[in-house]
Design an enzyme around this catalytic site. Structure first.
Site, PDB file in Angstrom:
ATOM      1  N   THR A 264       0.854  -1.202   0.000  1.00 39.73           N
ATOM      2  CA  THR A 264       0.000   0.000   0.000  1.00 39.73           C
ATOM      3  C   THR A 264       0.886   1.247   0.000  1.00 39.73           C
ATOM      4  OG1 THR A 264      -1.782  -1.143   1.137  1.00 39.73           O
ATOM      5  CG2 THR A 264      -1.801   1.245   1.280  1.00 39.73           C
TER       6      THR A 264
ATOM      7  N   ASN B 223      -6.038  -9.726  -7.408  1.00 38.44           N
ATOM      8  CA  ASN B 223      -6.246 -10.299  -6.081  1.00 38.44           C
ATOM      9  C   ASN B 223      -7.620 -10.952  -5.917  1.00 38.44           C
ATOM     10  OD1 ASN B 223      -6.525  -7.329  -6.399  1.00 38.44           O
ATOM     11  ND2 ASN B 223      -7.626  -7.466  -4.483  1.00 38.44           N
TER      12      ASN B 223
ATOM     13  N   GLN C  47       0.330 -10.067  -5.851  1.00 39.37           N
ATOM     14  CA  GLN C  47      -0.242 -11.421  -5.847  1.00 39.37           C
ATOM     15  C   GLN C  47       0.563 -12.391  -6.714  1.00 39.37           C
ATOM     16  OE1 GLN C  47      -2.630 -12.408  -3.853  1.00 39.37           O
ATOM     17  NE2 GLN C  47      -3.473 -10.445  -3.148  1.00 39.37           N
TER      18      GLN C  47
ATOM     19  N   HIS D  90       3.928 -10.431   3.093  1.00 41.76           N
ATOM     20  CA  HIS D  90       2.978 -11.328   3.783  1.00 41.76           C
ATOM     21  C   HIS D  90       2.101 -12.152   2.850  1.00 41.76           C
ATOM     22  CE1 HIS D  90      -0.899  -8.924   3.664  1.00 41.76           C
ATOM     23  NE2 HIS D  90      -0.042  -7.986   3.313  1.00 41.76           N
TER      24      HIS D  90
ATOM     25  N   THR E 281      13.066   4.470  10.046  1.00 40.08           N
ATOM     26  CA  THR E 281      13.960   3.334  10.315  1.00 40.08           C
ATOM     27  C   THR E 281      13.440   2.078   9.636  1.00 40.08           C
ATOM     28  OG1 THR E 281      14.485   4.341  12.426  1.00 40.08           O
ATOM     29  CG2 THR E 281      15.054   1.999  12.176  1.00 40.08           C
TER      30      THR E 281
ATOM     31  N   CYS F 137      -9.658  -5.861   1.590  1.00 39.56           N
ATOM     32  CA  CYS F 137     -10.124  -4.550   2.006  1.00 39.56           C
ATOM     33  C   CYS F 137     -11.626  -4.407   1.871  1.00 39.56           C
ATOM     34  CB  CYS F 137      -9.437  -3.471   1.181  1.00 39.56           C
ATOM     35  SG  CYS F 137      -7.684  -3.701   1.133  1.00 39.56           S
TER      36      CYS F 137
HETATM   37  N1  PLP Z   1      -2.013  -4.750  -4.232  1.00 41.76           N
HETATM   38  C1  PLP Z   1      -2.677  -5.903  -4.320  1.00 41.76           C
HETATM   39  C2  PLP Z   1      -2.876  -6.530  -5.652  1.00 41.76           C
HETATM   40  C3  PLP Z   1      -3.165  -6.529  -3.172  1.00 41.76           C
HETATM   41  O1  PLP Z   1      -3.816  -7.685  -3.276  1.00 41.76           O
HETATM   42  C4  PLP Z   1      -2.959  -5.913  -1.927  1.00 41.76           C
HETATM   43  C5  PLP Z   1      -3.494  -6.518  -0.687  1.00 41.76           C
HETATM   44  O2  PLP Z   1      -4.358  -7.359  -0.698  1.00 41.76           O
HETATM   45  C6  PLP Z   1      -2.243  -4.709  -1.886  1.00 41.76           C
HETATM   46  C7  PLP Z   1      -1.792  -4.152  -3.058  1.00 41.76           C
HETATM   47  C8  PLP Z   1      -1.972  -4.012  -0.572  1.00 41.76           C
HETATM   48  O3  PLP Z   1      -1.124  -4.786   0.204  1.00 41.76           O
HETATM   49  P1  PLP Z   1      -0.883  -4.451   1.767  1.00 41.76           P
HETATM   50  O4  PLP Z   1      -2.258  -4.444   2.385  1.00 41.76           O
HETATM   51  O5  PLP Z   1      -0.049  -5.557   2.239  1.00 41.76           O
HETATM   52  O6  PLP Z   1      -0.237  -3.140   1.849  1.00 41.76           O
END
Ligand code: PLP
Length: 380
Positions: free
Chosen positions: A70, A147, A175, A196, A232, A322
């Site tokens: 993000t 995603n 992804q 993650h 940091t 989300c």
């Molecule tokens: N981009 C994609 C395609 C995602 O699937 C996601 C999270 O599901 C993100 C960006 C954002 O990742 P994060 O929530 O780990 O910052």
């Protein structure tokens, strides 16, 4: 509980967890500190940077550690806002993650153009080729794999088209990474990833910047990361990310995803035959080996399925992490031409590397049990 929500987040790999714990003990210093304890931490994150660069095929100096995708995605659009002339268009696929779309509309409220996708979920390359012939945007953004649906985008072709036209290409590879080979992704001008989703810890990711590491910082107040990202660095997280990607790339080199692909394909085939009225989203095109997005039978809404599956011990999703639990229709399915009624029927099952093949069968049985309880007539 059986976990089918790896696209939201995946459990940590034991080797990544060990690397995290070890690094937390060994590298106690701040990478920016002038003493040897700090220098050791700095050397460790630079070694991880070199490793990631090798996987992606890019210069380590073009990689910036971040708190996750993000942040990385926000950084790209912020940089564009700082460096592009007012009125410059930004083109992005209509199925980008909200952290790309919403940020683009914030910085470029009048000049975002959405690249349409076909019913299959793949972007319309003819649209792109046609429009690149008529005028150039300041950036083209297309994710590597979606995603919600798992649909793969032809990022290599798009990269070539953009480079021929002299337009920077930004690829959100969140992804894709750790599920398909990273090789070549480093040629994208901007590239984002997060640990993650592939067995690393939460709260750490990276951004690959255009060559020579050009980037206007979003976060100010420190000289870290070559003055491109203040704050940091997450030392254990970065080292653990690097280890997790090593592990996944080794699995890919051994083709270990083949058996997982087969298990998913069998699940899809049986699902269609036992649950009338189901439809696999993006079935006609290439998709991630772990993701099944399904329109469930019309008889009930998606939340009922999620709750009933949860009670039976299965964690599944309605779409992106989300938007889970919200009632707004998925912008991804809408862009693919599905109506609001259809989008309210979608469920997403996303497995992981460690999901045993039998668990797809268990999921199928659970769906059949729920089907019976909802009194949806089975196929005769
Ligand atoms: N981009 C994609 C395609 C995602 O699937 C996601 C999270 O599901 C993100 C960006 C954002 O990742 P994060 O929530 O780990 O910052």
């Amino acid at each position: 509980m059986i976990y089918f929500d790896h696209n939201a987040t995946a459990p940590m790999l034991p080797s990544a967890r060990d690397a995290w714990l070890d690094a937390a003990d060994r590298f106690i210093g701040n990478p920016s500190s002038p003493h040897r304890i700090g220098s050791r931490a700095e050397a460790a994150i630079n070694e991880a940077r070199q490793n990631l660069a090798q996987h992606l095929g890019c210069d380590p100096l073009d990689l910036v550690w971040t708190s996750g995708a993000t942040e990385s995605n926000n950084m790209v659009l912020h940089h564009c806002r700082q460096t592009l002339d007012t009125g410059t268009e930004i083109w992005m696929s209509a199925i980008e993650h909200p952290c790309v779309l919403e940020t683009a509309y914030r910085y470029f409220p009048k000049t975002v153009r959405l690249i349409p996708v076909a019913k299959s979920g793949a972007i319309d390359l003819d649209w792109l080729s046609d429009h690149l012939g008529r005028g150039l945007p300041g950036l083209v953004a297309v994710m590597a794999a979606n995603n919600e649906t798992g649909v793969l985008q032809p990022w290599e072709t798009i990269l070539q088209m953009c480079h021929q036209a002299g337009v920077p290409f930004f690829c959100d590879a969140v992804q894709w990474l750790g599920r398909l080979p990273a090789k070549g992704l480093g040629s994208c001008d901007f590239l984002s990833g997060g640990a993650h989703k592939f067995g690393g810890p939460k709260g750490v990711g990276f951004l690959k910047c255009p060559s020579r590491g050009m980037l206007t910082p979003l976060l100010l107040g420190g000289k870290q990361e070559g003055r491109r990202r203040a704050g940091t660095e997450n030392v254990p997280g970065i080292i653990s990310l690097s280890k997790a990607l090593d592990y996944r790339e080794e699995q890919l080199a051994r083709n270990e995803n083949q058996v997982l692909t087969t298990a998913k394909a069998e699940f899809e085939q049986t699902l269609l035959s036992v649950l009338p009225g189901t439809e696999i989203v993006g079935a006609s095109t290439e998709r991630l080996w772990n993701t099944v997005s399904v329109l469930m039978p019309e008889a009930d809404c998606q939340q009922r399925w999620v709750v009933k599956l949860d009670k039976l011990g299965f964690a599944v999703s309605t779409g992106s992490a989300c938007s889970s639990g919200q009632e707004t229709p998925s912008h991804v399915l809408s862009a693919m031409g599905y109506g609001a009624k259809e989008t309210s029927r979608v469920l997403r099952f996303s497995s992981g590397w460690e999901t045993p093949a039998e668990q797809w069968q268990d999921l199928l049985e659970a769906l059949k049990t729920i089907q019976a309880s909802l009194a949806i007539p089975p196929l005769t």
